[in-house]
Write a protein that holds these residues in place. Structure first.
Motif, PDB file in Angstrom:
ATOM      1  N   GLN A  91      -6.647  10.484   4.663  1.00  0.00           N
ATOM      2  CA  GLN A  91      -7.031  10.590   5.935  1.00  0.00           C
ATOM      3  C   GLN A  91      -6.862  12.029   6.424  1.00  0.00           C
ATOM      4  O   GLN A  91      -7.895  12.488   6.942  1.00  0.00           O
ATOM      5  CB  GLN A  91      -6.204   9.620   6.701  1.00  0.00           C
ATOM      6  CG  GLN A  91      -6.723   9.728   8.160  1.00  0.00           C
ATOM      7  CD  GLN A  91      -5.932   8.967   9.162  1.00  0.00           C
ATOM      8  OE1 GLN A  91      -4.571   8.596   8.909  1.00  0.00           O
ATOM      9  NE2 GLN A  91      -6.370   8.234  10.287  1.00  0.00           N
ATOM     10  N   ASP A 104       1.334   4.160   1.707  1.00  0.00           N
ATOM     11  CA  ASP A 104       0.941   4.587   2.844  1.00  0.00           C
ATOM     12  C   ASP A 104       1.005   6.319   2.885  1.00  0.00           C
ATOM     13  O   ASP A 104       0.213   6.907   3.597  1.00  0.00           O
ATOM     14  CB  ASP A 104       1.940   4.412   4.057  1.00  0.00           C
ATOM     15  CG  ASP A 104       2.058   2.904   4.363  1.00  0.00           C
ATOM     16  OD1 ASP A 104       0.994   2.237   4.382  1.00  0.00           O
ATOM     17  OD2 ASP A 104       3.189   2.423   4.905  1.00  0.00           O
ATOM     18  N   GLU A 131      -2.304   7.429   1.321  1.00  0.00           N
ATOM     19  CA  GLU A 131      -3.377   6.964   2.349  1.00  0.00           C
ATOM     20  C   GLU A 131      -3.479   7.856   3.552  1.00  0.00           C
ATOM     21  O   GLU A 131      -4.589   8.472   4.085  1.00  0.00           O
ATOM     22  CB  GLU A 131      -3.431   5.514   2.827  1.00  0.00           C
ATOM     23  CG  GLU A 131      -3.789   4.401   1.854  1.00  0.00           C
ATOM     24  CD  GLU A 131      -3.324   3.049   2.108  1.00  0.00           C
ATOM     25  OE1 GLU A 131      -3.000   2.966   3.548  1.00  0.00           O
ATOM     26  OE2 GLU A 131      -3.247   2.223   1.339  1.00  0.00           O
ATOM     27  N   PRO A 142       1.050  -1.164   0.007  1.00  0.00           N
ATOM     28  CA  PRO A 142      -0.080  -0.059   0.016  1.00  0.00           C
ATOM     29  C   PRO A 142       0.827   1.399  -0.086  1.00  0.00           C
ATOM     30  O   PRO A 142       2.019   1.357   0.528  1.00  0.00           O
ATOM     31  CB  PRO A 142      -0.874  -0.069   1.425  1.00  0.00           C
ATOM     32  CG  PRO A 142      -0.577  -1.622   1.742  1.00  0.00           C
ATOM     33  CD  PRO A 142       0.732  -2.067   1.246  1.00  0.00           C
TER      34      PRO A 142
END
Length: 105
Positions: free
Chosen positions: A80, A73, A76, A71
């Motif tokens: 968020q 990060d 992501e 992924p």
């Protein structure tokens, strides 16, 4: 003359600063920076991956595929952070701002 009566404006600004500081601190770790750099190199199978590939006993292409299979990060975390910022903007009460602050700062 119109006055801004949004009493939570200062709280929003302060909370956004706290959230940004927390995300910046997390992103500054050695591991996070190394992962981000390796991901960039993996996109082009950069030769700077060769020492790690040799260490693992695999080719640069295999290492690049491994890195890119994980992924992203950084992306992501940024998504968020953006969601939190939007929740801060949408908060209508101090309690809602406190609820946002709790888990992230």
């Amino acid at each position: 003359m119109r006055m801004n009566l949004d009493y939570m404006s200062d709280r929003r600004v302060a909370l956004k600063a706290e959230v940004n500081a927390a995300f910046n601190a997390a992103a500054q770790s050695h591991v996070a920076m190394a992962h981000a750099q390796k991901r960039t190199w993996a996109e082009t199978q950069d030769g700077r991956l060769q020492p790690e590939a040799d260490l693992r006993g695999i080719s640069v292409a295999e290492l690049a595929a491994l890195i890119l299979s994980k992924p992203n990060d950084l992306a992501e975390r940024e998504l968020q952070r953006q969601r939190i910022m939007m929740n801060i903007d949408a908060a209508a009460t101090s309690a809602e701002l406190d609820a946002i602050k709790g888990p992230f700062v």
